[in-house]
Write a protein that holds these residues in place. Structure first.
Motif, PDB file in Angstrom:
ATOM      1  N   ILE A   1     187.740  35.215  10.869  1.00 11.70           N
ATOM      2  CA  ILE A   1     186.341  35.941  10.559  1.00 11.70           C
ATOM      3  C   ILE A   1     186.671  37.185   9.565  1.00 11.70           C
ATOM      4  O   ILE A   1     185.878  37.182   8.460  1.00 11.70           O
ATOM      5  N   LEU A   2     187.791  37.845   9.758  1.00  6.33           N
ATOM      6  CA  LEU A   2     187.936  39.117   8.911  1.00  6.33           C
ATOM      7  C   LEU A   2     188.695  38.700   7.726  1.00  6.33           C
ATOM      8  O   LEU A   2     188.549  39.589   6.816  1.00  6.33           O
ATOM      9  N   LEU A   3     189.298  37.677   7.658  1.00  2.00           N
ATOM     10  CA  LEU A   3     190.247  37.493   6.316  1.00  2.00           C
ATOM     11  C   LEU A   3     189.340  36.300   5.280  1.00  2.00           C
ATOM     12  O   LEU A   3     190.007  35.873   4.521  1.00  2.00           O
ATOM     13  N   GLY A   4     188.133  36.261   5.694  1.00  2.00           N
ATOM     14  CA  GLY A   4     187.509  35.335   4.749  1.00  2.00           C
ATOM     15  C   GLY A   4     187.122  33.802   4.879  1.00  2.00           C
ATOM     16  O   GLY A   4     186.813  33.344   3.994  1.00  2.00           O
TER      17      GLY A   4
ATOM     18  N   ARG B   1     182.530  44.870  14.458  1.00  2.00           N
ATOM     19  CA  ARG B   1     182.763  46.126  14.565  1.00  2.00           C
ATOM     20  C   ARG B   1     183.642  46.875  13.725  1.00  2.00           C
ATOM     21  O   ARG B   1     183.793  47.976  13.489  1.00  2.00           O
ATOM     22  N   CYS B   2     184.397  45.902  12.795  1.00  2.52           N
ATOM     23  CA  CYS B   2     185.391  46.426  12.173  1.00  2.52           C
ATOM     24  C   CYS B   2     184.949  46.718  10.813  1.00  2.52           C
ATOM     25  O   CYS B   2     183.773  45.867  10.390  1.00  2.52           O
TER      26      CYS B   2
ATOM     27  N   SER C   1     179.293  40.156   6.394  1.00  2.00           N
ATOM     28  CA  SER C   1     177.944  40.549   6.868  1.00  2.00           C
ATOM     29  C   SER C   1     177.372  40.010   8.170  1.00  2.00           C
ATOM     30  O   SER C   1     178.006  38.886   8.442  1.00  2.00           O
ATOM     31  N   PRO C   2     176.639  40.684   8.993  1.00  2.00           N
ATOM     32  CA  PRO C   2     175.963  40.130  10.079  1.00  2.00           C
ATOM     33  C   PRO C   2     175.844  38.674  10.125  1.00  2.00           C
ATOM     34  O   PRO C   2     175.956  37.840  11.108  1.00  2.00           O
ATOM     35  N   ASP C   3     174.996  38.099   9.116  1.00  2.00           N
ATOM     36  CA  ASP C   3     174.479  36.948   8.898  1.00  2.00           C
ATOM     37  C   ASP C   3     175.914  35.920   8.877  1.00  2.00           C
ATOM     38  O   ASP C   3     175.746  34.781   9.700  1.00  2.00           O
ATOM     39  N   ASP C   4     176.804  36.412   8.118  1.00  2.00           N
ATOM     40  CA  ASP C   4     177.987  35.433   7.977  1.00  2.00           C
ATOM     41  C   ASP C   4     178.609  35.225   9.236  1.00  2.00           C
ATOM     42  O   ASP C   4     179.318  34.400   9.385  1.00  2.00           O
TER      43      ASP C   4
END
Length: 455
Positions: free
Chosen positions: A227-230, A378-379, A384-387
């Motif tokens: 999620i966080l790395l793309g 939360r990070c 975006s929330p949608d993504d």
């Protein structure tokens, strides 16, 4: 090493146990603790025990009681490295949790490799795999993860799992792993040995020994990185979702298939479905006593669970994992591995071994995708929330498709899947209320979403 346990050890353990992360009685008033057994760790050449496998009975104000396993070490002088494991200093002796002591945990593995038996404990190898005694203590370390047991890596090849809350009878995880090994399933850690004993007429399992996978990543860590790395979906056309989600679904399906081949199976008739709906409602009612914020959803919750009673019978049931989520799977060079067949930590042995629809495990993993997505939001670096929502939905669809490719997933079971997802979210609300109140909004939002969708 001191040969006997000092006086007042009960009082010291009573103050120490409720503060431990693995203690299942958080939020409950403790009336008292009693040391009911202390099995000495004594090998053939020993004149004094190297340590003790202690069983401690904890009584609660609500009339219930639980038994906990605390491996104990005793030293007159405690090295600085063992200070975090100190329980108390009594009669000039430092009493400490031996799971942090490489010498004692390596000794446990050594006794397993020797198939050592005493009148009160049985150390045995299992699975027909040749085992070598640990080579030293420098490569022995506890796993620093939150869990209801304590796991120690030995020599980067063994994982010694010591159960904390002890239940009478053969341990559910030991049964499940032995059955899967008998079926030739390679998607679970190899079972190498166990430590068992007896308390009165009851058989007890103190721990088990597994093959350690040093190059594997937990599903939870993979999900957050994804999620966080793309890897979440975006306007740039990335497909997103957990990498290997479909393969994970297929892996879980294979585990279910092999459990059904080796352990008892049954079906629920219409009366059985009605009992299941009632059980889910009772779990919710009990949860409300610990998490009163759940009460406002009562009409919709009962509606979701009532739908289970109207499902077409018969419904196949079998042994399942019982507590499946992203933290219970690893991905290594050979693919996914499913871990920790203990079931829900707070459940009784009867509940953990009850025959259940495999849909319960599917719901647990689907909840975990949603949990990871909402946790990642939360990070500061989160998409975006949608993504992030799209990541969870893509993971969900791929996982279910992978499962259905191996074992046909009946679309008519959607009400059961929704009910088990809601049951899991309710369980999570109670867990977070007791342990991590700052995170309780994550499962609470799932309760609201699932109940709103059923209206």
């Amino acid at each position: 090493m001191t040969a006997t346990l000092p006086q007042h050890i009960d009082t010291a353990l009573g103050a120490w146990i409720p503060r431990q992360r693995w203690f299942a009685g958080q939020g409950r008033a403790v009336l008292g603790t009693t040391l009911v057994s202390a099995v000495p760790l004594t090998g053939p050449q020993d004149t004094e025990p190297a340590g003790f496998l202690a069983l401690v009975h904890v009584c609660f104000a609500d009339g219930q009681a639980e038994t906990y396993h605390v491996p104990l070490g005793l030293r007159t002088r405690l090295p600085a490295a063992l200070e975090p494991y100190l329980i108390a200093r009594l009669e000039g002796t430092a009493v400490y949790d031996a799971t942090g002591d490489p010498e004692l945990t390596s000794r446990l593995v050594e006794l397993i490799t020797r198939n050592h038996h005493t009148p009160r404990a049985r150390f045995r190898t299992q699975g027909g795999h040749p085992l070598a005694a640990p080579t030293g203590t420098e490569r022995t370390r506890p796993l620093g993860v939150e869990q209801s047991n304590t796991s120690i890596v030995i020599d980067d090849r063994y994982l010694l799992k010591l159960f904390r809350r002890i239940v009478a009878g053969p341990h559910p995880e030991l049964e499940a792993l032995a059955a899967l090994q008998q079926a030739g399933n390679r998607d679970v850690p190899r079972l190498l040995g166990s430590v068992s004993g007896r308390q009165g007429t009851d058989e007890l399992t103190y721990g088990l020994l597994q093959h350690y996978e040093p190059d594997a990543d937990s599903g939870w860590d993979l999900a957050l990185r994804s999620i966080l790395l793309g890897d979440a979906p975006s306007s740039e056309g990335r497909t997103g979702g957990l990498p290997g989600a479909a393969q994970l679904g297929a892996t879980v399906a294979g585990v279910h298939r092999d459990l059904a081949a080796q352990l008892p199976v049954a079906v629920l008739d219409q009366a059985g479905l009605e009992r299941l709906a009632l059980q889910l409602r009772k779990r919710y009612v009990r949860a409300c006593s610990s998490a009163p914020q759940l009460r406002r959803y009562a009409p919709s919750v009962h509606s979701v669970f009532a739908a289970v009673a109207t499902l077409p019978a018969p419904l196949p049931v079998q042994r399942v994992h019982g507590d499946l989520h992203l933290g219970q799977v690893l991905r290594g060079p050979r693919g996914w591995l499913v871990l920790d067949f203990e079931g829900e930590p707070a459940a009784s042995r009867a509940e953990r071994t009850a025959l259940t629809s495999p849909v319960k495990d599917l719901a647990g993993m689907l909840r975990s995708f949603d949990y990871a997505a909402r946790h990642a939001r939360r990070c500061p670096s989160a998409p975006s929330p949608d993504d992030v929502r799209a990541w969870a939905e893509t993971s969900r669809e791929a996982f279910l498709a992978g499962y259905a490719a191996v074992t046909a997933l009946d679309p008519g079971l959607q009400p059961l899947l929704r009910a088990y997802e809601l049951d899991k979210a309710v369980y999570e609300v109670v867990y977070e209320t007791r342990h991590r109140p700052a995170l309780v909004d994550i499962p609470l939002s799932a309760v609201e979403r699932i109940t709103a969708a059923s209206c």
